[in-house]
Motif scaffolding. Structure first.
Motif, PDB file in Angstrom:
ATOM      1  N   ARG B  31       0.816  -1.208   0.000  1.00 17.26           N
ATOM      2  CA  ARG B  31       0.000   0.000   0.000  1.00 17.26           C
ATOM      3  C   ARG B  31       0.853   1.263   0.000  1.00 17.26           C
ATOM      4  O   ARG B  31       0.618   2.179  -0.773  1.00 17.26           O
ATOM      5  N   SER B  32       1.816   1.319   0.913  1.00 18.44           N
ATOM      6  CA  SER B  32       2.628   2.534   0.985  1.00 18.44           C
ATOM      7  C   SER B  32       3.969   2.227   1.625  1.00 18.44           C
ATOM      8  O   SER B  32       4.129   1.220   2.309  1.00 18.44           O
ATOM      9  N   LEU B  34       7.031   4.150   3.922  1.00 15.90           N
ATOM     10  CA  LEU B  34       7.261   5.310   4.771  1.00 15.90           C
ATOM     11  C   LEU B  34       8.715   5.381   5.196  1.00 15.90           C
ATOM     12  O   LEU B  34       9.344   4.346   5.432  1.00 15.90           O
ATOM     13  N   MET B  48       5.823   9.688   3.016  1.00 15.57           N
ATOM     14  CA  MET B  48       5.026   8.525   2.655  1.00 15.57           C
ATOM     15  C   MET B  48       4.942   8.482   1.136  1.00 15.57           C
ATOM     16  O   MET B  48       4.631   9.485   0.502  1.00 15.57           O
ATOM     17  N   THR B  50       3.459   6.403  -2.246  1.00 16.37           N
ATOM     18  CA  THR B  50       2.479   5.425  -2.708  1.00 16.37           C
ATOM     19  C   THR B  50       2.566   5.187  -4.210  1.00 16.37           C
ATOM     20  O   THR B  50       2.134   4.148  -4.691  1.00 16.37           O
ATOM     21  N   THR B  92       3.518  -0.550   4.476  1.00 14.38           N
ATOM     22  CA  THR B  92       2.182  -0.965   4.902  1.00 14.38           C
ATOM     23  C   THR B  92       1.535  -1.789   3.800  1.00 14.38           C
ATOM     24  O   THR B  92       1.847  -1.625   2.618  1.00 14.38           O
ATOM     25  N   THR B  93       0.654  -2.666   4.211  1.00 15.04           N
ATOM     26  CA  THR B  93       0.003  -3.560   3.250  1.00 15.04           C
ATOM     27  C   THR B  93      -1.511  -3.462   3.358  1.00 15.04           C
ATOM     28  O   THR B  93      -2.048  -2.871   4.290  1.00 15.04           O
ATOM     29  N   GLY B  94      -2.163  -4.085   2.394  1.00  7.49           N
ATOM     30  CA  GLY B  94      -3.621  -4.067   2.390  1.00  7.49           C
ATOM     31  C   GLY B  94      -4.237  -4.781   3.571  1.00  7.49           C
ATOM     32  O   GLY B  94      -5.372  -4.511   3.927  1.00  7.49           O
ATOM     33  N   ALA B  95      -3.485  -5.662   4.189  1.00  3.90           N
ATOM     34  CA  ALA B  95      -3.981  -6.342   5.387  1.00  3.90           C
ATOM     35  C   ALA B  95      -3.759  -5.492   6.623  1.00  3.90           C
ATOM     36  O   ALA B  95      -3.864  -5.978   7.744  1.00  3.90           O
ATOM     37  N   ASN B  96      -3.452  -4.226   6.406  1.00  6.65           N
ATOM     38  CA  ASN B  96      -3.206  -3.296   7.510  1.00  6.65           C
ATOM     39  C   ASN B  96      -1.991  -3.646   8.332  1.00  6.65           C
ATOM     40  O   ASN B  96      -1.902  -3.251   9.491  1.00  6.65           O
ATOM     41  N   ASN B  97      -1.083  -4.394   7.760  1.00  3.88           N
ATOM     42  CA  ASN B  97       0.164  -4.677   8.468  1.00  3.88           C
ATOM     43  C   ASN B  97       1.197  -3.612   8.163  1.00  3.88           C
ATOM     44  O   ASN B  97       1.136  -2.919   7.140  1.00  3.88           O
ATOM     45  N   LEU B  98       2.150  -3.517   9.041  1.00  3.07           N
ATOM     46  CA  LEU B  98       3.217  -2.529   8.902  1.00  3.07           C
ATOM     47  C   LEU B  98       4.520  -3.237   9.207  1.00  3.07           C
ATOM     48  O   LEU B  98       4.677  -3.806  10.280  1.00  3.07           O
ATOM     49  N   PHE B 100       8.690  -2.942   9.418  1.00  5.92           N
ATOM     50  CA  PHE B 100       9.841  -2.053   9.488  1.00  5.92           C
ATOM     51  C   PHE B 100      11.100  -2.775   9.042  1.00  5.92           C
ATOM     52  O   PHE B 100      11.272  -3.966   9.304  1.00  5.92           O
TER      53      PHE B 100
END
Lengths: 115, 110
Positions: B31-32, B34, B48, B50, B92-98, B100
Motif C-alpha cells: 500500500r505505501s 514510509l 510517505m 504510494t 504498509t500492506t492491504g492487510a493493515n500490516n506494517l 519495518f
C-alpha cells in the motif's frame, strides 16, 4: 508537537514488580501499536489494536499484556518485570481506513530498566 | 514471508557529502512505503510514498519509490551533523500490516 503521549519517560524498577506503561493519543486514531526497541536495534511489534476491545499480539513474543477500553488509551502492563524486559517501549498510532494507510505517529517512548 | 531490507546498515560520511539510503521490500498487497528519522527518542515521520516515480522532497531530503523493482531510496544532500540518526523504512500492506526494516545508522562527521 506530540499528539501521542507516553508516561513515564524513564522507569527503573526491581525484578518482580508489576508496571503499566501509559500511552494516550488525542488524534482519534483507531489503530495503536506497541513496539520494543533495544538501543540501535530494529523495532519489534509486540502488541497492536484496531479499535476499542481489539488487541492482538505482534511478531515478537512478549510477556506483557495490553487493553483498549477507550479509543485514546492503550496501556501496556508487565505483571512481573524481569531484567530481560529492559528496553525502550514505543507507542504509536495511525488513522484507520483510506486507500493508502496513513503514517504512524510515535510517542517519545518509555525507557525501562529492570534491576 | 513479508520483509523490508535496508542498506547499508551503517554509514559514516563527512559534512557536505550526499548520501543515498536504500530500502527494498517483498510484501503481499503493498500500500505505501514510509521513511522515518530516529534520533535519540521516537521516530519522526519524513515521507510517505504510494506512487512510483514521483519524488517527494523536503529541504535537503528527497525520496522516490519504484514499485516495479520494489525499492525506495532516500537521498540527503549537503549532509549536516544534525542528520546523524537511524533512518527507518516501513511498508504498509492491504492487510493493515506494517513492516519495518532494521534501519540505516547514518553518522555525519564534521
Amino acid at each position: 508537537e506530540a499528539d501521542i503521549y507516553q508516561t513515564p519517560r524513564y522507569l527503573v524498577i526491581g525484578t518482580g514488580k508489576k508496571i503499566t506503561l501509559e500511552c494516550s493519543q488525542t488524534m482519534g486514531h483507531d489503530k495503536m501499536y506497541w513496539y520494543q526497541q533495544d538501543p540501535g536495534m530494529e523495532l519489534h511489534l509486540i502488541h497492536y489494536s484496531y479499535g476499542v476491545n481489539s488487541t492482538e499480539k505482534g511478531d515478537l513474543s512478549s510477556e506483557s499484556t495490553v487493553s483498549r477500553i477507550r479509543t485514546e488509551h492503550f496501556p501496556l502492563t508487565l505483571e512481573s518485570a524481569r531484567p530481560s524486559h529492559t528496553s525502550q517501549y514505543l507507542c504509536a498510532s495511525r488513522k484507520q481506513g483510506g486507500a493508502y494507510n496513513s503514517p504512524l505517529h510515535f510517542g517519545n517512548g518509555t525507557r525501562l530498566t529492570v534491576t | 514471508e513479508d520483509k523490508v531490507v535496508q542498506s547499508p546498515l551503517s554509514l559514516v560520511v563527512h559534512e557536505g557529502d550526499t548520501v543515498t539510503l536504500n530500502c527494498s521490500y517483498e510484501v503481499t498487497n503493498f500500500r505505501s512505503l514510509l521513511w522515518y528519522k530516529q534520533e535519540k527518542k521516537a521516530p519522526t515521520f519524513l515521507f510517505m510514498l504510494t506512487s512510483s516515480g514521483i519524488e517527494k522532497k523536503s529541504g535537503r531530503l528527497s525520496s522516490i519509490l519504484d514499485k516495479k523493482e520494489l525499492f525506495s531510496i532516500l537521498n540527503i544532500t549537503a549532509t549536516q551533523t544534525g542528520d546523524s540518526a537511524i533512518y527507518l523504512c516501513a511498508v504498509t500492506t492491504g492487510a493493515n500490516n506494517l513492516f519495518f526494516g532494521t534501519g540505516t545508522r547514518l553518522t555525519v562527521i564534521p
